[in-house]
Design an enzyme around this catalytic site. Structure first.
Site, PDB file in Angstrom:
ATOM      1  N   ARG A   1      90.127  18.619 -29.325  1.00 55.46           N
ATOM      2  CA  ARG A   1      90.421  18.944 -30.727  1.00 55.46           C
ATOM      3  C   ARG A   1      91.894  19.328 -30.910  1.00 55.46           C
ATOM      4  NH1 ARG A   1      86.516  23.484 -32.248  1.00 55.46           N
ATOM      5  NH2 ARG A   1      86.673  23.912 -30.028  1.00 55.46           N
TER       6      ARG A   1
ATOM      7  N   GLU B   1      71.987  25.123 -56.189  1.00 50.96           N
ATOM      8  CA  GLU B   1      73.334  25.339 -56.692  1.00 50.96           C
ATOM      9  C   GLU B   1      73.428  24.820 -58.122  1.00 50.96           C
ATOM     10  OE1 GLU B   1      76.755  23.926 -54.392  1.00 50.96           O
ATOM     11  OE2 GLU B   1      77.501  23.123 -56.289  1.00 50.96           O
TER      12      GLU B   1
ATOM     13  N   HIS C   1      81.499  29.867 -52.904  1.00 48.74           N
ATOM     14  CA  HIS C   1      82.601  29.226 -52.180  1.00 48.74           C
ATOM     15  C   HIS C   1      83.942  29.830 -52.550  1.00 48.74           C
ATOM     16  CE1 HIS C   1      79.221  26.415 -52.375  1.00 48.74           C
ATOM     17  NE2 HIS C   1      79.583  26.097 -51.145  1.00 48.74           N
TER      18      HIS C   1
ATOM     19  N   GLU D   1      70.976  37.339 -41.308  1.00 45.90           N
ATOM     20  CA  GLU D   1      71.296  36.222 -40.387  1.00 45.90           C
ATOM     21  C   GLU D   1      72.483  36.487 -39.454  1.00 45.90           C
ATOM     22  OE1 GLU D   1      71.333  32.346 -42.309  1.00 45.90           O
ATOM     23  OE2 GLU D   1      69.782  32.946 -43.741  1.00 45.90           O
TER      24      GLU D   1
ATOM     25  N   CYS E   1      85.464  20.560 -37.549  1.00 41.29           N
ATOM     26  CA  CYS E   1      84.651  19.710 -36.681  1.00 41.29           C
ATOM     27  C   CYS E   1      83.265  20.329 -36.529  1.00 41.29           C
ATOM     28  CB  CYS E   1      85.281  19.614 -35.296  1.00 41.29           C
ATOM     29  SG  CYS E   1      86.923  18.900 -35.338  1.00 41.29           S
TER      30      CYS E   1
ATOM     31  N   ASP F   1      65.015  26.539 -45.597  1.00 45.34           N
ATOM     32  CA  ASP F   1      66.196  25.891 -46.172  1.00 45.34           C
ATOM     33  C   ASP F   1      66.174  24.394 -45.914  1.00 45.34           C
ATOM     34  OD1 ASP F   1      67.342  28.269 -47.091  1.00 45.34           O
ATOM     35  OD2 ASP F   1      68.280  28.663 -45.145  1.00 45.34           O
TER      36      ASP F   1
ATOM     37  N   LYS G   1      93.076  19.298 -34.541  1.00 47.10           N
ATOM     38  CA  LYS G   1      92.600  20.481 -35.275  1.00 47.10           C
ATOM     39  C   LYS G   1      93.514  21.670 -35.004  1.00 47.10           C
ATOM     40  CE  LYS G   1      88.983  23.960 -35.037  1.00 47.10           C
ATOM     41  NZ  LYS G   1      88.406  23.908 -36.377  1.00 47.10           N
TER      42      LYS G   1
ATOM     43  N   GLY H   1      70.295  34.318 -47.983  1.00 44.18           N
ATOM     44  CA  GLY H   1      69.943  34.578 -46.578  1.00 44.18           C
ATOM     45  C   GLY H   1      71.041  35.232 -45.771  1.00 44.18           C
TER      46      GLY H   1
ATOM     47  N   LYS I   1      80.863  13.183 -49.340  1.00 44.93           N
ATOM     48  CA  LYS I   1      80.439  12.569 -48.087  1.00 44.93           C
ATOM     49  C   LYS I   1      80.764  11.079 -48.032  1.00 44.93           C
ATOM     50  CE  LYS I   1      76.273  13.377 -46.927  1.00 44.93           C
ATOM     51  NZ  LYS I   1      76.145  13.359 -45.461  1.00 44.93           N
TER      52      LYS I   1
HETATM   53  N1  GLN Z   1      70.052  30.604 -45.371  1.00 48.50           N
HETATM   54  C1  GLN Z   1      71.312  29.966 -45.183  1.00 48.50           C
HETATM   55  C2  GLN Z   1      72.433  30.949 -45.496  1.00 48.50           C
HETATM   56  O1  GLN Z   1      72.222  31.805 -46.321  1.00 48.50           O
HETATM   57  C3  GLN Z   1      71.454  28.765 -46.067  1.00 48.50           C
HETATM   58  C4  GLN Z   1      72.723  28.023 -45.806  1.00 48.50           C
HETATM   59  C5  GLN Z   1      72.850  26.712 -46.556  1.00 48.50           C
HETATM   60  O2  GLN Z   1      72.092  26.403 -47.417  1.00 48.50           O
HETATM   61  N2  GLN Z   1      73.817  25.928 -46.229  1.00 48.50           N
HETATM   62  O3  GLN Z   1      73.513  30.868 -44.962  1.00 48.50           O
END
Ligand code: GLN
Ligand code: ZN
Length: 765
Positions: free
Chosen positions: A16, A675, A704, A494, A526, A609, A19, A442, A120
């Protein structure tokens, strides 16, 4: 005779290097000369690696500082005004990075200009920067990179074939900005520039150019098909030979069109669409080169060389000198060099091929036609035969118990016990949540302390006990904050997860991992997908202890958090010896067991998810129904092992639902969070035409961005949503997980979100 060529090589570097250099440059730790030097070295070493592997015509133009589509936009002068400094000036490397990442706002000209949109690249996990066209769009040669790199390769003594995205594919990938105009109207202006480019390449001594037209494998509107003939009739005057490259699927109804364009050669993808081979052979004009893509450019499995060589020998009889052989598509989508892997066992290693090895496969296939009795050809074919045999019989791949369980799946296994109306009544009674319940998706901020603890544990520097305590402390922190904020449905945060797929893959039987199997996702980003090697199963519970611990800290409802089967599959390197459908079922059974275990541990809501559900959609509409059928079935299979009282959520973080809304409904999750905030609830259009039957949490703020949304913004969004969806079915949540955010902005945003929900309860009910 067959000629070995390559359509493109990964640019990121086996370590990489690109990068690292890009990120150092962006931080100001590397100057432009240093960055350019890294690029030059990478190109030189990649050309050499391909040549050493036996590739006869090397690609040029596959290198990009950020993205190949962006390079084309610069080449053509498709630089939106907000990035021009001063207006009309030629773009610089700074312009390129501004377009890719947004201008940073500190300088006088382009301060604050937002980056180009990213999306994408066909059905891959690579993302390109979407060109922006205006109605008065002019095209002018504005960027010399391709010509410079051709000279660079020639100076190194290489025979090269420049690669350029074709005019129709380039236009197709872009977006019209401003008053309604059809971007196809820009074609004639753009063609003049292609002509100029081809003429310049010819003066540089180029014989062949590769023109990528992957949109020929899509369902094309008639005017685009017509435009193909017109475009290539005009371009045929350019004094070099042209190979049109198609990949990612079959030409189908565009086959006659593609075969007859007035160019000198056609590349087809025989990995994705082997069935098109006989028809192409019949319909290709007798003067044309046919390039067969027989080595999969998108996966990591070694090619079955005997099978490929059979096709090639057959083609050689018909085509003679006009036969070329290549990977199916650019190797951009493949990791770089298997030789870097030092921790794989010999058996697994023998089953794999990365970009360098794929070039060797292409070369040996060409040689199998040219010198069938050469000792290295015979040895390679024998080795490949042995690999195929060992995989076909390996107990590491084929697990009778897993297969028997899949075979025993009954339709009832994919059905909840009762219909949604009965389930939701029981759930409401048991969960006792207010209207407009608040929750999150999450993950909570992944602080450097969390990452360090995870790393230290992985490296054996932290004991299991100390690691568990570190994670417990994070969970306590997250639970306390959520309680203080007054959220209704909590999550554990998480902290223990590096990645939503890898975390589960590491605990499933049948997965394997590489150390250097990196593939570019976008820019310097990556990914290192896990490998599905064999039949998949879950030896032990994967999340139960963490979630149980979290639930033990609070009287509020704790939501368990899992990744769904389709997402696990889409974001892994999948098997090719069984269908995706079978792999999805195996994953679904493993996740189903986890859902059942969570329920047994007292967890009343489980979220599964499916971030990649929509991106799994095939490129051709005709293939959608089959995909949607098995993908929804896999989801239902993992969600249907529990009692009516247990509430199943799912989450999908994108907003283009119009095409798939009925399948989303068929997944029959009790609650879906999606979303919507970035598109200002645009997605709710889908709900206008289709009455989504279950509960739904349209994301009320964009995670984001570090921007803290106001309570009023969120109230407005939800009020809008309530016009389409009955208020009693609405949830209040951000639009994705919060792991990339920091705590202060997260707390500030959630305070406002909870306040917004309270306002709605007071006003809308
Ligand atoms: N549960 C995941 C999180 O909260 C969901 C991530 C996702 O949808 N990309 O990060
Ligand atoms: Zn998400």
């Amino acid at each position: 005779m067959a000629l070995a060529h390559n359509l493109g090589f990964p640019r990121i570097g086996a370590d990489r290097e690109l990068k690292k250099a890009l990120e150092a440059f962006w931080k100001g730790e590397l100057d432009e000369a240093g960055l350019r030097q890294v690029g030059r070295e990478l190109r030189a070493s990649h050309w050499q690696a391909q040549k050493d592997a036996g590739i006869e015509l090397l690609p040029v133009g596959d290198f990009a500082w950020y993205d190949q589509v962006l390079t084309h936009s610069l080449t053509f002068g498709v630089v939106p005004q907000r990035f021009q400094r001063p207006e009309g000036a030629k773009p610089t490397l700074q312009t390129l990075f501004d377009m890719a990442r947004g201008a940073n706002g500190t300088d006088d000209c382009c301060g604050g200009a937002h980056a180009q949109e990213m999306t994408k690249w066909f059905d891959t996990n690579y993302h390109y920067l979407v060109p922006e066209f205006s109605a008065d769009q002019q095209f002018a040669l504005s960027w010399e990179q391709l010509f410079e790199e051709v000279d660079e390769a020639h100076a190194l003594g290489h025979a090269v074939k420049p690669v350029i995205i074709g005019p129709l594919t380039y236009l197709w990938l872009g977006k019209s900005k401003g008053a309604g105009f059809d971007k196809l109207e820009l074609l004639d202006r753009l063609l003049a520039l292609y002509d100029e480019i081809f003429n310049r390449l010819a003066t540089q001594g180029v014989e062949w150019v590769q023109i990528d037209e992957p949109i020929l494998v899509l369902d094309l509107p008639q005017d685009w098909k017509n435009a193909y003939e017109r475009a290539y009739n005009i371009l045929q005057r350019a004094p070099l030979k042209k190979l049109i490259a198609t990949y990612f699927g079959g030409l189908e109804e565009n086959l006659g069109l593609a075969a007859n364009l007035p160019v000198d050669g056609l590349h087809i993808d025989l990995v994705r669409a082997p069935e098109q081979y006989p028809t192409i052979l019949d319909r290709l004009p007798a003067y044309k080169v046919l390039s067969l893509g027989l080595v999969n450019g998108r996966n990591i499995w070694a090619c079955d060389l005997e099978k490929a060589a059979d096709v090639l020998r057959h083609a050689a009889e018909r085509l003679g000198e006009r036969l070329w052989v290549a990977p199916s598509c650019s190797l951009l989508h493949s990791p770089v060099d298997l030789a870097r892997e030092d921790k794989l066992d010999a058996e697994l290693q023998s089953w794999l091929a990365f970009a360098v090895q794929k070039c060797q496969e292409v070369a040996v296939l060409a040689k199998a036609v040219n010198q069938p009795e050469a000792p290295d050809v015979l040895a390679a074919l024998a080795r490949s035969r042995a690999v195929q045999a060992s995989r076909a019989a390996s107990p590491r791949i084929h697990k009778p118990a897993v297969q028997a369980r899949v075979a025993a799946i009954k339709p009832a296994d994919s059905q909840r016990n009762s219909a949604f109306a009965q389930r939701i009544a029981k759930q409401r009674a048991g969960l006792n949540l207010p209207a407009f319940p608040t929750t999150t998706i999450g993950s909570f901020p992944q602080t450097s302390a969390i990452r360090l603890a995870r790393q230290a544990f992985k490296q054996g520097k932290l004991t299991l006990g100390d690691y568990t305590e570190a994670m417990h402390s994070e969970i306590r922190h997250a639970v306390k904050i959520q309680q203080d904020l007054g959220l209704d449905v909590l999550v554990h945060g998480e902290a223990e997860r590096n990645d939503m797929v890898e975390y589960f893959a590491e605990q499933l039987d049948g997965y394997a991992f590489t150390r250097f199997g990196w593939v570019q996702s976008y820019g310097s980003r990556c990914v290192k997908p896990a490998l599905i090697v064999g039949d998949l199963s879950r030896p032990n519970a994967m999340t139960v202890e963490w979630i149980r611990y979290a639930q033990g800290l609070t009287d509020k409802v704790m939501k368990g958090m899992l990744t769904g089967p389709v997402t696990m599959l889409m974001w892994s390197f999948a098997r090719e010896d069984v269908s995706r459908e079978v792999q999805a079922r195996q994953l679904a059974l493993a996740i189903r067991d986890e859902v059942v275990d969570l329920e047994a541990a007292g967890i009343r809501i489980v979220q599964i998810d499916e971030a990649a559900f929509r991106e799994g959609l095939p490129l051709r509409r005709s293939a959608w129904p089959a995909y949607l059928e098995w993908a929804t079935e896999a989801f239902r299979l993992c969600a249907s092992g529990v009692r009516d009282e247990t509430q199943i959520h799912t989450h999908m973080c994108y907003s283009e639902f119009n095409d798939v809304i009925e399948s989303i409904a068929a997944m029959d999750a009790d609650v879906i969070t999606i979303e919507t905030s970035r598109s200002d609830m645009e997605l709710l259009e889908a709900f206008e035409k289709f009455d989504y039957p279950n509960e739904i949490g349209p994301g009320v703020y964009d995670i984001h961005s570090p921007r803290v949304p106001s309570k009023d913004d969120m109230v407005k969004l939800l009020t809008k949503a309530a016009q389409r969806i009955p208020a009693e079915r609405l949830w209040v949540n951000p639009d994705c997980g919060l792991k990339t955010r920091a705590w202060p902005e997260t707390e500030a945003a959630l305070v406002n979100m909870v306040a917004a929900a309270r306002t709605l309860r007071a006003t809308l009910l």
